[in-house]
Structure formats: C-alpha cells, structure tokens
Design an enzyme around this catalytic site. Sequence first.
Site, PDB file in Angstrom:
ATOM      1  N   GLY A  16       0.844  -1.179   0.000  1.00 16.74           N
ATOM      2  CA  GLY A  16       0.000   0.000   0.000  1.00 16.74           C
ATOM      3  C   GLY A  16       0.887   1.238   0.000  1.00 16.74           C
ATOM      4  O   GLY A  16       2.008   1.224  -0.498  1.00 16.74           O
ATOM      5  N   LYS A  22       4.054   3.217   9.012  1.00 17.32           N
ATOM      6  CA  LYS A  22       4.977   4.339   9.251  1.00 17.32           C
ATOM      7  C   LYS A  22       4.328   5.516   9.958  1.00 17.32           C
ATOM      8  O   LYS A  22       4.838   6.007  10.953  1.00 17.32           O
ATOM      9  CB  LYS A  22       5.590   4.784   7.923  1.00 17.32           C
ATOM     10  CG  LYS A  22       6.500   3.735   7.317  1.00 17.32           C
ATOM     11  CD  LYS A  22       7.090   4.227   6.006  1.00 17.32           C
ATOM     12  CE  LYS A  22       7.916   3.133   5.367  1.00 17.32           C
ATOM     13  NZ  LYS A  22       7.375   2.669   4.133  1.00 17.32           N
ATOM     14  N   THR A  28      -1.516  -2.486   7.925  1.00 16.82           N
ATOM     15  CA  THR A  28      -2.636  -3.157   7.281  1.00 16.82           C
ATOM     16  C   THR A  28      -2.121  -4.119   6.209  1.00 16.82           C
ATOM     17  O   THR A  28      -1.019  -3.955   5.702  1.00 16.82           O
ATOM     18  CB  THR A  28      -3.600  -2.138   6.634  1.00 16.82           C
ATOM     19  OG1 THR A  28      -2.876  -1.330   5.703  1.00 16.82           O
ATOM     20  CG2 THR A  28      -4.255  -1.265   7.692  1.00 16.82           C
ATOM     21  N   ASN A  30      -2.948  -4.793   2.742  1.00 21.25           N
ATOM     22  CA  ASN A  30      -3.699  -4.200   1.637  1.00 21.25           C
ATOM     23  C   ASN A  30      -4.099  -5.255   0.605  1.00 21.25           C
ATOM     24  O   ASN A  30      -3.280  -6.058   0.179  1.00 21.25           O
ATOM     25  CB  ASN A  30      -2.875  -3.088   0.984  1.00 21.25           C
ATOM     26  CG  ASN A  30      -2.607  -1.973   1.967  1.00 21.25           C
ATOM     27  OD1 ASN A  30      -3.438  -1.117   2.176  1.00 21.25           O
ATOM     28  ND2 ASN A  30      -1.458  -2.022   2.614  1.00 21.25           N
ATOM     29  N   GLU A 102      -8.284  -2.253   3.329  1.00 22.62           N
ATOM     30  CA  GLU A 102      -7.123  -2.354   4.195  1.00 22.62           C
ATOM     31  C   GLU A 102      -7.498  -2.921   5.565  1.00 22.62           C
ATOM     32  O   GLU A 102      -7.879  -2.185   6.456  1.00 22.62           O
ATOM     33  CB  GLU A 102      -6.486  -0.975   4.381  1.00 22.62           C
ATOM     34  CG  GLU A 102      -6.087  -0.305   3.081  1.00 22.62           C
ATOM     35  CD  GLU A 102      -5.498   1.061   3.304  1.00 22.62           C
ATOM     36  OE1 GLU A 102      -4.590   1.183   4.161  1.00 22.62           O
ATOM     37  OE2 GLU A 102      -5.949   2.012   2.648  1.00 22.62           O
ATOM     38  N   TYR A 128       3.265  -9.552   1.758  1.00 22.73           N
ATOM     39  CA  TYR A 128       3.185  -9.267   0.323  1.00 22.73           C
ATOM     40  C   TYR A 128       3.209 -10.543  -0.508  1.00 22.73           C
ATOM     41  O   TYR A 128       4.035 -11.419  -0.305  1.00 22.73           O
ATOM     42  CB  TYR A 128       4.331  -8.351  -0.111  1.00 22.73           C
ATOM     43  CG  TYR A 128       4.379  -7.059   0.658  1.00 22.73           C
ATOM     44  CD1 TYR A 128       3.243  -6.275   0.830  1.00 22.73           C
ATOM     45  CD2 TYR A 128       5.566  -6.612   1.222  1.00 22.73           C
ATOM     46  CE1 TYR A 128       3.285  -5.097   1.550  1.00 22.73           C
ATOM     47  CE2 TYR A 128       5.618  -5.423   1.932  1.00 22.73           C
ATOM     48  CZ  TYR A 128       4.469  -4.676   2.092  1.00 22.73           C
ATOM     49  OH  TYR A 128       4.515  -3.502   2.796  1.00 22.73           O
ATOM     50  N   ARG A 141     -18.443   2.543  11.316  1.00 20.99           N
ATOM     51  CA  ARG A 141     -18.644   3.987  11.169  1.00 20.99           C
ATOM     52  C   ARG A 141     -18.320   4.403   9.736  1.00 20.99           C
ATOM     53  O   ARG A 141     -17.698   3.656   8.993  1.00 20.99           O
ATOM     54  CB  ARG A 141     -17.780   4.768  12.158  1.00 20.99           C
ATOM     55  CG  ARG A 141     -16.279   4.603  11.936  1.00 20.99           C
ATOM     56  CD  ARG A 141     -15.455   5.523  12.823  1.00 20.99           C
ATOM     57  NE  ARG A 141     -14.043   5.276  12.696  1.00 20.99           N
ATOM     58  CZ  ARG A 141     -13.260   5.814  11.764  1.00 20.99           C
ATOM     59  NH1 ARG A 141     -13.757   6.621  10.851  1.00 20.99           N
ATOM     60  NH2 ARG A 141     -11.963   5.543  11.732  1.00 20.99           N
ATOM     61  N   PHE A 146      -9.831  13.459   9.223  1.00 23.29           N
ATOM     62  CA  PHE A 146      -9.418  13.855  10.563  1.00 23.29           C
ATOM     63  C   PHE A 146      -8.394  14.973  10.469  1.00 23.29           C
ATOM     64  O   PHE A 146      -7.604  15.025   9.525  1.00 23.29           O
ATOM     65  CB  PHE A 146      -8.818  12.659  11.320  1.00 23.29           C
ATOM     66  CG  PHE A 146      -9.835  11.631  11.691  1.00 23.29           C
ATOM     67  CD1 PHE A 146     -10.534  11.731  12.885  1.00 23.29           C
ATOM     68  CD2 PHE A 146     -10.120  10.577  10.839  1.00 23.29           C
ATOM     69  CE1 PHE A 146     -11.489  10.791  13.222  1.00 23.29           C
ATOM     70  CE2 PHE A 146     -11.078   9.634  11.171  1.00 23.29           C
ATOM     71  CZ  PHE A 146     -11.764   9.746  12.365  1.00 23.29           C
TER      72      PHE A 146
END
Length: 194
Positions: A16, A22, A28, A30, A102, A128, A141, A146
Amino acid sequence: MNKHLPIRIISKVVRGYGRGSKDLGIPTANVSREKEDLYCSCGDFDHLPTGIYWGFACIGDGEGVGVGEKNDDDNAVLGKVHTAAISIGYNPTYNNKELTVEPHLIAAATHPQRHASSTGETQFGDFYGKIIVLSVVGYLRPELPFEGLEKLTDAIKKDIIDAESLAGQSNTTTLAEREWVGSSLSLNGGGVTQ
C-alpha cells in the site's frame, strides 16, 4: 449499509502507501484490486460500500492457507483466523483517488505481537504476495477526514476495540463468517477461485 454484509473477499496482499505502519503504527494487509487476484462476493471492487468495518481475516501463502515454507513469524499468523478492523474507501485524511481495502489484523490479547507496534497495536511481518481470505461482517462507522494523525490514530484504536468486542459475539452470522474464513477454500498457487 448492512444489506451488503457480509462481504467475502479472497485476494493477494499488495504494497500500500506504507502509511499504516509508518505514519500511524497500525499496519494493514492491503488487498489487491486486480481482477486476476480477486474474488469478491458483491462483485466489482470499485462499488464496495465505503466505511470502517469489522470482520475476520486469514493469511495463506499462495499455495493454500497455511501451506508451504514458513519462518517463525509466519507460524504465528499463517492459516489462523484473526479479528480485523477494516477500512474500505478513499482514506479522506489522505485524499486517495483510488478505493482500497485495508484490514488491520488483530492478534489475541496474549499474543506477543499484540502490542508490538509504535502505538501499542498488533505488528506482524509483511504478507506481500500471500493470499488473504477476508470476511467483512459488520459496519462500525463512516470514513471521515481527521485533523491530524493523532486524531486519526485515536479513532482507529477505538475501531480496533469495537471490532474485538463485536467479533466475540456468538450470533449465527459471526460464527458462520469466522468458520468461512478459516475453512479450506480452493486457493490455487496464488490464483483465486470460489
């Protein structure tokens, strides 16, 4: 929203943007959107309903779930069903142009990797090229932008708590989806079939 659920996905794990590990300390796995890698019970990847969800995930090695050469880190993860907090969408805080799926795999509370990341969340190795079997069971949600990474990280940490709580239920759908993810689906050497 719930009329689309559960959503079942089988695909490969791809690189991803690297922001989960990081920037946020919440890595996640991906999901590849490539048609040759993807089975999705609701059809087209680009028409998945956006939002934050909870569900279950299992990582295989491309030859079948839990089959093949493994290192010590893989033994703790491959072929095991994990609760997942799942983002489906465009990550509005980052303003992505392409929809992504993700899942953050959540280790059991007693697992040594459960609080290993920089923010105290699960930190497994990279997957991977490995197969991921994913069931998106419930809606948590909407996707939201953000103001700052701290607020985003706090929201994701709450999503993880909510996902763990909901995944612990014993209702028919939750039990069936956990079973489906852990079952022996036909995964041909990296190819995906139902």
